[in-house]
Design a protein around this motif. Structure first.
Motif, PDB file in Angstrom:
ATOM      1  N   LEU A 141      78.967  44.490  31.725  1.00 60.07           N
ATOM      2  CA  LEU A 141      78.585  44.297  33.126  1.00 60.07           C
ATOM      3  C   LEU A 141      77.178  43.717  33.235  1.00 60.07           C
ATOM      4  O   LEU A 141      76.931  42.816  34.054  1.00 60.07           O
ATOM      5  N   ASN A 142      76.250  44.208  32.421  1.00 61.41           N
ATOM      6  CA  ASN A 142      74.890  43.674  32.461  1.00 61.41           C
ATOM      7  C   ASN A 142      74.865  42.199  32.082  1.00 61.41           C
ATOM      8  O   ASN A 142      74.148  41.397  32.701  1.00 61.41           O
ATOM      9  N   GLU A 143      75.658  41.840  31.085  1.00 62.98           N
ATOM     10  CA  GLU A 143      75.724  40.440  30.675  1.00 62.98           C
ATOM     11  C   GLU A 143      76.239  39.556  31.810  1.00 62.98           C
ATOM     12  O   GLU A 143      75.701  38.470  32.056  1.00 62.98           O
ATOM     13  N   ILE A 144      77.261  40.045  32.502  1.00 64.27           N
ATOM     14  CA  ILE A 144      77.827  39.271  33.605  1.00 64.27           C
ATOM     15  C   ILE A 144      76.805  39.080  34.718  1.00 64.27           C
ATOM     16  O   ILE A 144      76.630  37.969  35.251  1.00 64.27           O
ATOM     17  N   VAL A 145      76.110  40.159  35.067  1.00 70.86           N
ATOM     18  CA  VAL A 145      75.170  40.107  36.189  1.00 70.86           C
ATOM     19  C   VAL A 145      73.991  39.198  35.894  1.00 70.86           C
ATOM     20  O   VAL A 145      73.665  38.307  36.698  1.00 70.86           O
ATOM     21  N   TRP A 146      73.337  39.381  34.740  1.00 71.69           N
ATOM     22  CA  TRP A 146      72.118  38.594  34.518  1.00 71.69           C
ATOM     23  C   TRP A 146      72.408  37.119  34.238  1.00 71.69           C
ATOM     24  O   TRP A 146      71.570  36.254  34.497  1.00 71.69           O
ATOM     25  N   ARG A 147      73.602  36.847  33.729  1.00 76.50           N
ATOM     26  CA  ARG A 147      73.934  35.454  33.430  1.00 76.50           C
ATOM     27  C   ARG A 147      74.471  34.692  34.647  1.00 76.50           C
ATOM     28  O   ARG A 147      74.496  33.456  34.636  1.00 76.50           O
ATOM     29  N   THR A 148      74.909  35.415  35.685  1.00 72.65           N
ATOM     30  CA  THR A 148      75.510  34.744  36.834  1.00 72.65           C
ATOM     31  C   THR A 148      74.712  34.896  38.130  1.00 72.65           C
ATOM     32  O   THR A 148      74.982  34.182  39.101  1.00 72.65           O
ATOM     33  N   GLN A 149      73.723  35.822  38.142  1.00 72.18           N
ATOM     34  CA  GLN A 149      72.989  36.093  39.371  1.00 72.18           C
ATOM     35  C   GLN A 149      71.499  35.788  39.190  1.00 72.18           C
ATOM     36  O   GLN A 149      71.025  35.546  38.081  1.00 72.18           O
TER      37      GLN A 149
END
Length: 200
Positions: A141-149
């Motif tokens: 989840l952290n990877e998704i958030v920081w890479r997309t937001q």
């Protein structure tokens, strides 16, 4: 030797304090200033924990070391990527330790959480597996958030998203700890049982 149990509000302050410092400094200045302030706050929280309890939880030590390492890389290289990767590394490390321990028949969750309760071996295994999967999910989840937001969104998520998610998950494990919990045997109970045995 029993460890001194701090007041719940003190424990909450040492865990949330550094995150709030990170949030407010980022809002006032930028991520690099927030990273430096976060590193100082983490060290202060560990020092306060040791002064009050003469003990620093394993999770706090591991987290503190990774924060200092990745925070330093962030500031020295002036690259936001390192501090954003920090949660992924921490969650991934915890998931690996817990999952790897299970493969060898060991449950490290008791050590990681300072054994706040006593469970049967099966209870420890189930709880360990659940937390291993939770940490693995949080890493993704952290990877998704920081890479997309945006950076500000990631900071808000880190402070106001991760904490509630973790608390909700922890509370959801209470039925498990009650089902597989072992009541501690007091000294008085042990002496009474010993007396009954002698009488028998």
């Amino acid at each position: 030797m029993d460890k001194t149990q701090p007041h719940p509000l003190f424990k909450l302050a040492t865990e949330l304090g550094p995150l709030l410092v990170f949030f407010f400094v980022n809002a006032k200045f930028n991520l690099f200033a927030a990273t430096g302030a976060f590193m100082v706050a983490i060290v202060a929280a560990m020092a306060a924990s040791y002064v009050v309890t003469r003990h620093i939880p394993i999770m706090a030590i591991v987290t503190g070391v990774i924060v200092l390492v990745f925070g330093t890389l962030t500031l020295v290289l002036h690259d936001e990527t390192f501090i954003k990767l920090k949660p992924t590394i921490i969650y991934g490390l915890f998931a690996t330790i817990l999952g790897g321990g299970l493969l060898f028949g060991r449950s490290f969750i008791a050590v990681m959480f300072d054994q706040m309760f006593n469970l049967t071996p099966q209870g420890w295994r189930i709880l360990t597996l659940r937390w291993a999967l939770f940490f693995a999910g949080m890493a993704v989840l952290n990877e998704i958030v920081w890479r997309t937001q945006s950076t500000d969104f990631w900071v808000n998520f880190k402070v106001f998203g991760v904490t509630p998610i973790t608390m909700i998950f922890a509370i959801a494990q209470m039925p498990l700890t009650k089902r597989y919990g072992i009541e501690p045997v007091s000294l008085e109970t042990s002496e009474a049982e010993a007396g009954d045995i002698r009488k028998g």
